[in-house]
Design an enzyme around this catalytic site. Sequence first.
Site, PDB file in Angstrom:
ATOM      1  N   LEU B  34       0.867  -1.182   0.000  1.00  0.00           N
ATOM      2  CA  LEU B  34       0.000   0.000   0.000  1.00  0.00           C
ATOM      3  C   LEU B  34       0.904   1.234   0.000  1.00  0.00           C
ATOM      4  O   LEU B  34       1.670   1.452   0.946  1.00  0.00           O
ATOM      5  CB  LEU B  34      -0.901   0.008   1.239  1.00  0.00           C
ATOM      6  CG  LEU B  34      -1.753   1.272   1.434  1.00  0.00           C
ATOM      7  CD1 LEU B  34      -2.670   1.528   0.246  1.00  0.00           C
ATOM      8  CD2 LEU B  34      -2.570   1.171   2.726  1.00  0.00           C
ATOM      9  N   TYR B  35       0.816   2.011  -1.094  1.00  0.00           N
ATOM     10  CA  TYR B  35       1.612   3.240  -1.208  1.00  0.00           C
ATOM     11  C   TYR B  35       0.807   4.441  -0.754  1.00  0.00           C
ATOM     12  O   TYR B  35      -0.393   4.529  -1.007  1.00  0.00           O
ATOM     13  CB  TYR B  35       2.055   3.446  -2.659  1.00  0.00           C
ATOM     14  CG  TYR B  35       3.227   2.584  -3.032  1.00  0.00           C
ATOM     15  CD1 TYR B  35       4.528   3.063  -2.919  1.00  0.00           C
ATOM     16  CD2 TYR B  35       3.041   1.277  -3.478  1.00  0.00           C
ATOM     17  CE1 TYR B  35       5.617   2.260  -3.249  1.00  0.00           C
ATOM     18  CE2 TYR B  35       4.120   0.464  -3.813  1.00  0.00           C
ATOM     19  CZ  TYR B  35       5.404   0.968  -3.690  1.00  0.00           C
ATOM     20  OH  TYR B  35       6.478   0.183  -4.004  1.00  0.00           O
ATOM     21  N   PHE B  36       1.495   5.361  -0.092  1.00  0.00           N
ATOM     22  CA  PHE B  36       0.886   6.617   0.345  1.00  0.00           C
ATOM     23  C   PHE B  36       1.364   7.736  -0.580  1.00  0.00           C
ATOM     24  O   PHE B  36       2.462   7.659  -1.124  1.00  0.00           O
ATOM     25  CB  PHE B  36       1.256   6.903   1.804  1.00  0.00           C
ATOM     26  CG  PHE B  36       0.621   5.925   2.748  1.00  0.00           C
ATOM     27  CD1 PHE B  36      -0.565   6.233   3.396  1.00  0.00           C
ATOM     28  CD2 PHE B  36       1.167   4.669   2.943  1.00  0.00           C
ATOM     29  CE1 PHE B  36      -1.175   5.324   4.233  1.00  0.00           C
ATOM     30  CE2 PHE B  36       0.558   3.740   3.781  1.00  0.00           C
ATOM     31  CZ  PHE B  36      -0.614   4.070   4.429  1.00  0.00           C
TER      32      PHE B  36
END
Lengths: 173, 173
Positions: B34-36
Site C-alpha cells: 500500500l503506497y501513500f
Amino acid sequence: MEIEIKFRVSLNEIRKRIEALGAEFVGEEIQEDLYFALPSKRLLRIRRIVNLNEVILGYKEIKDEKNEEFDEIEVKVEDFERMRTILNHLGFKEDVWIKKHRYVYKLGDVTFELNQVEKLGDFLDIEIIADNVQEAKDKIWKIAEALGLSKEDVEPRLYQEMLKELPKYGQKE
Amino acid sequence: MEIEIKFRVSLNEIRKRIEALGAEFVGEEIQEDLYFALPSKRLLRIRRIVNLNEVILGYKEIKDEKNEEFDEIEVKVEDFERMRTILNHLGFKEDVWIKKHRYVYKLGDVTFELNQVEKLGDFLDIEIIADNVQEAKDKIWKIAEALGLSKEDVEPRLYQEMLKELPKYGQKE
C-alpha cells in the site's frame, strides 16, 4: 478510549497502598520515549523498552482539556533507529526524550502505572480503557481516594510540557 | 545505495535463463504494497508479505531520473492495519495498491527479483547494493545481456505510475 488521571506521588508509599488494595504486580519497564513535534493535542513517539528489548511506535490524540482522555494506537516495530530515520525523512522533527522507570499493577480493569520520571519525579497514572468516560472517571476517583490522593495531587501537564518548563531546559549539560 | 534496473520479461523463459547462469533460488513472496501519496521522488509504503506473515514499513528516495538509484530504509512492524491507521492519522493519504508474486534469486552480490505484478505483467529487477553507481550499472548490464535483455526491454516507470496509466485506472470494478 483511554481514560487516565495522573497524580504526583511518593513512590514507595503509594506502592505499598496499591499492594494493600489487592492490586497485582504485572511487571516493570525501563522506557525511553522520543517524542516528535506535532500540532498540540497530538502525540507521536517511539518508545524503547530497554529491559524487554521492545520498540513501539505510538500515536495519541488528546480528547479533552485536562489531558485525561486519549485515543491511542500502538504498533511494535523491529528497530528504533530505523523507525527514527524514516520519521526524520518524512519531515517529523524530534522534540523531547522522556525517560522513566515504570512499575505496573492491575486490579480488575484498572491499570496502575507508577512512573519514576527522569528529572521530573514520581507519578501514578490510574487508567481505564472504556467508552463511558464519566463512569471511568468516577471509578478512578474512588480508587484514588482509597489511596489517599486528592485533587491537589493531580498533575494535568504532559511529561514533555513539564520538562520544557524546567528552569534549565534547553541548556547543554 | 540500491541500484536496480527493471526489465519487462516473460517469466518462465527468463527464470530458466537465470537458473542457467547459476543463480541460487532464495525464496518467493506474495507481496501486497500500500503506497501513500508523497511528493515525487519519495515513496512510502506498507508491505504485507502474505505467505511469510510479515509486515514492513518502507521509505525510498529516488536519486536519479531513470528510477534506477534509490536510498531505502525498511523496518518490520507487527501489524499492517495499526501501522496504516497511524499513517492515516498523521495525514498521509493512501494512493495505490501494488500486488505481486515475487521469486528471488541471488548470484554473488546480485539479486534477481522476478515479479508477476497484478494488472501489469512480468518484470525482472536486477539489483546491487553498492556505493559506486557506474560500476554497479556496468555489472547489471553485463548480466542483463547474458540473459538476452537489451535497452528496449527496460521499463523505467514505477509500478504505481504504470498502474495509473492503465486505461481503466480509477474506474470502479
